[in-house]
Scaffold this motif. Structure first.
Motif, short mmCIF file in Angstrom:
data_model
loop_
_atom_site.label_atom_id
_atom_site.label_comp_id
_atom_site.label_asym_id
_atom_site.label_seq_id
_atom_site.Cartn_x
_atom_site.Cartn_y
_atom_site.Cartn_z
N TRP A 252 0.82 -1.21 0.00
CA TRP A 252 0.00 0.00 0.00
C TRP A 252 0.86 1.26 0.00
N THR A 253 2.04 1.18 0.59
CA THR A 253 2.96 2.32 0.55
C THR A 253 3.39 2.60 -0.89
N LEU A 254 3.73 1.55 -1.63
CA LEU A 254 4.13 1.73 -3.03
C LEU A 254 2.97 2.24 -3.88
N ILE A 255 1.75 1.76 -3.57
CA ILE A 255 0.57 2.25 -4.30
C ILE A 255 0.34 3.73 -3.98
N ALA A 256 0.56 4.11 -2.72
CA ALA A 256 0.41 5.52 -2.33
C ALA A 256 1.44 6.40 -3.03
N ILE A 257 2.60 5.84 -3.37
CA ILE A 257 3.61 6.57 -4.14
C ILE A 257 3.23 6.63 -5.62
N ALA A 258 2.73 5.50 -6.15
CA ALA A 258 2.45 5.40 -7.58
C ALA A 258 1.26 6.26 -8.01
N ILE A 259 0.22 6.32 -7.19
CA ILE A 259 -1.00 7.03 -7.59
C ILE A 259 -0.75 8.51 -7.89
N PRO A 260 -0.21 9.29 -6.96
CA PRO A 260 0.01 10.71 -7.29
C PRO A 260 1.09 10.93 -8.34
N THR A 261 2.08 10.01 -8.39
CA THR A 261 3.15 10.17 -9.39
C THR A 261 2.59 10.00 -10.80
N VAL A 262 1.81 8.96 -11.01
CA VAL A 262 1.20 8.73 -12.33
C VAL A 262 0.24 9.86 -12.68
N CYS A 263 -0.56 10.28 -11.71
CA CYS A 263 -1.50 11.38 -11.95
C CYS A 263 -0.75 12.66 -12.33
N GLY A 264 0.33 12.95 -11.63
CA GLY A 264 1.11 14.15 -11.92
C GLY A 264 1.76 14.12 -13.28
N ILE A 265 2.33 12.96 -13.65
CA ILE A 265 2.98 12.82 -14.95
C ILE A 265 1.96 13.00 -16.08
N LEU A 266 0.81 12.33 -15.96
CA LEU A 266 -0.21 12.42 -17.00
C LEU A 266 -0.78 13.83 -17.10
N LEU A 267 -0.99 14.48 -15.96
CA LEU A 267 -1.53 15.84 -15.96
C LEU A 267 -0.55 16.82 -16.61
N CYS A 268 0.73 16.68 -16.30
CA CYS A 268 1.75 17.56 -16.90
C CYS A 268 1.85 17.32 -18.40
N MET A 269 1.84 16.04 -18.80
CA MET A 269 1.91 15.73 -20.23
C MET A 269 0.73 16.32 -20.98
N ALA A 270 -0.48 16.15 -20.44
CA ALA A 270 -1.68 16.68 -21.09
C ALA A 270 -1.64 18.20 -21.17
N THR A 271 -1.24 18.85 -20.08
CA THR A 271 -1.15 20.32 -20.06
C THR A 271 -0.12 20.82 -21.07
N ASN A 272 1.03 20.19 -21.10
CA ASN A 272 2.10 20.58 -22.03
C ASN A 272 1.66 20.42 -23.47
N LEU A 273 1.01 19.30 -23.78
CA LEU A 273 0.56 19.03 -25.15
C LEU A 273 -0.52 20.04 -25.58
N VAL A 274 -1.51 20.25 -24.72
CA VAL A 274 -2.61 21.15 -25.06
C VAL A 274 -2.12 22.59 -25.26
N LEU A 275 -1.24 23.06 -24.38
CA LEU A 275 -0.76 24.44 -24.49
C LEU A 275 0.11 24.63 -25.73
N HIS A 276 0.93 23.64 -26.07
CA HIS A 276 1.75 23.76 -27.28
C HIS A 276 0.88 23.72 -28.54
N LEU A 277 -0.17 22.92 -28.51
CA LEU A 277 -1.10 22.89 -29.67
C LEU A 277 -1.81 24.23 -29.81
N LEU A 278 -2.24 24.81 -28.69
CA LEU A 278 -2.91 26.11 -28.74
C LEU A 278 -2.00 27.21 -29.22
N LEU A 279 -0.72 27.15 -28.81
CA LEU A 279 0.23 28.18 -29.25
C LEU A 279 0.59 28.02 -30.72
N ALA A 280 0.45 26.78 -31.23
CA ALA A 280 0.81 26.53 -32.62
C ALA A 280 -0.31 26.98 -33.58
N ILE A 281 -1.52 27.17 -33.04
CA ILE A 281 -2.65 27.58 -33.90
C ILE A 281 -2.49 29.04 -34.34
#
Length: 281
Positions: A252-281
């Protein structure tokens, strides 16, 4: 309680009677920012998103941005809790009753002694047990060189492809990893890496710090993604040790580490992709 310290927040989950719901609360506790993450959020908000505005409303704008990040953390807590309650921690919701004890005259000496022994010293002992060896690792990585390149630079270059997808750079991601003992040292590690000083450095002048960051390729997107990952990433070492003690399980300790880490990585990737697409328009 997690807004003050996630380790204390995990310990506060003891009042929840249901083992399933107590575990959900423990696993999602680090999705809200603790005191160690607020300085990074406030500093980057002021340097990159409020600096262009002058006057009394600049403070209101800064507070609004930080409040928005806090609300995002709370929403992520609700979202992840809902997913956990419908998947690996499925079960019937239980009622929650908190009984208030009879009012008595406060015993100040006993409160101070027990809180000092049971909370403060207990948490500090856990922090020191990880901070000491982690500090040695940081110093060694910053000072050992191979072919005129530090170990810190090698690690940063290795992590750079993933970091670029997240809107960061290799040194920022490395700083978060090396900041595992305490969130407060993440930015000093970033500064140390950029200046190649070999020891942790703090800069009191925000203008000079912003110039340093911009000189190393920082943009508004970099600052935003750094704030997002600072908000949502793996808990610090003290919190992890507290989770292990409260759950009695490394799984459960490893799961507690994995959950926010995966959420943070995916959120940053999505934000970075969306903002670069918007700036490219």
């Amino acid at each position: 309680m997690g807004f003050g310290c996630n380790a204390t927040g995990v310990m506060g989950c003891r009042i929840i009677d249901s083992p399933r719901e107590r575990l959900i609360a423990i696993l999602t506790n680090s999705l809200v920012p603790c005191n160690g993450r607020f300085p990074t959020l406030i500093m980057l908000a002021n340097m990159f998103f409020v600096a262009a505005y002058q006057g009394w409303y600049s403070s209101i704008l800064s507070a609004a941005i930080v409040t928005g990040f806090i609300l995002l953390g709370i929403l992520m807590t609700f979202f992840v809790s809902k997913i956990l309650s419908q998947t690996i921690l499925k079960g019937m919701p239980s009622s929650f009753a908190l009984e208030l004890p009879p009012y008595r005259k406060p015993q100040f000496k006993q409160v101070i002694v027990r809180s000092l022994l049971d909370r403060t010293l207990f948490v500090l002992a856990r922090a020191v047990s990880v901070a000491a060896p982690a500090g040695l690792i940081i110093w060694l990585m910053a000072n050992i060189t191979i072919e005129n390149t530090t170990l810190l630079a090698y690690v940063a270059n290795f992590l750079n492809p993933l970091a670029q997808l997240m809107g960061l750079d290799g040194y920022i991601l490395t700083a978060f990893i090396l900041g595992f003992p305490a969130n407060e040292i993440v930015f000093p590690i970033i500064i140390m890496s950029y200046l190649a000083t070999g020891s942790l450095v703090e800069m009191d002048n925000l203008f000079q710090l912003k110039e340093l960051l911009i000189a190393h390729g920082w943009t508004g997107i970099t600052a935003l993604c750094t704030m997002l990952f600072s908000l949502i990433h793996f808990p610090c070492s003290t919190t992890c040790l507290t989770i292990k003690k409260e759950t009695g399980s490394w799984k459960w300790t490893l799961i507690a580490i994995a959950i926010p880490t995966v959420c943070g990585i995916l959120l940053c990737m999505a934000t970075n992709l969306v903002l670069h697409l918007l700036l490219a328009i």
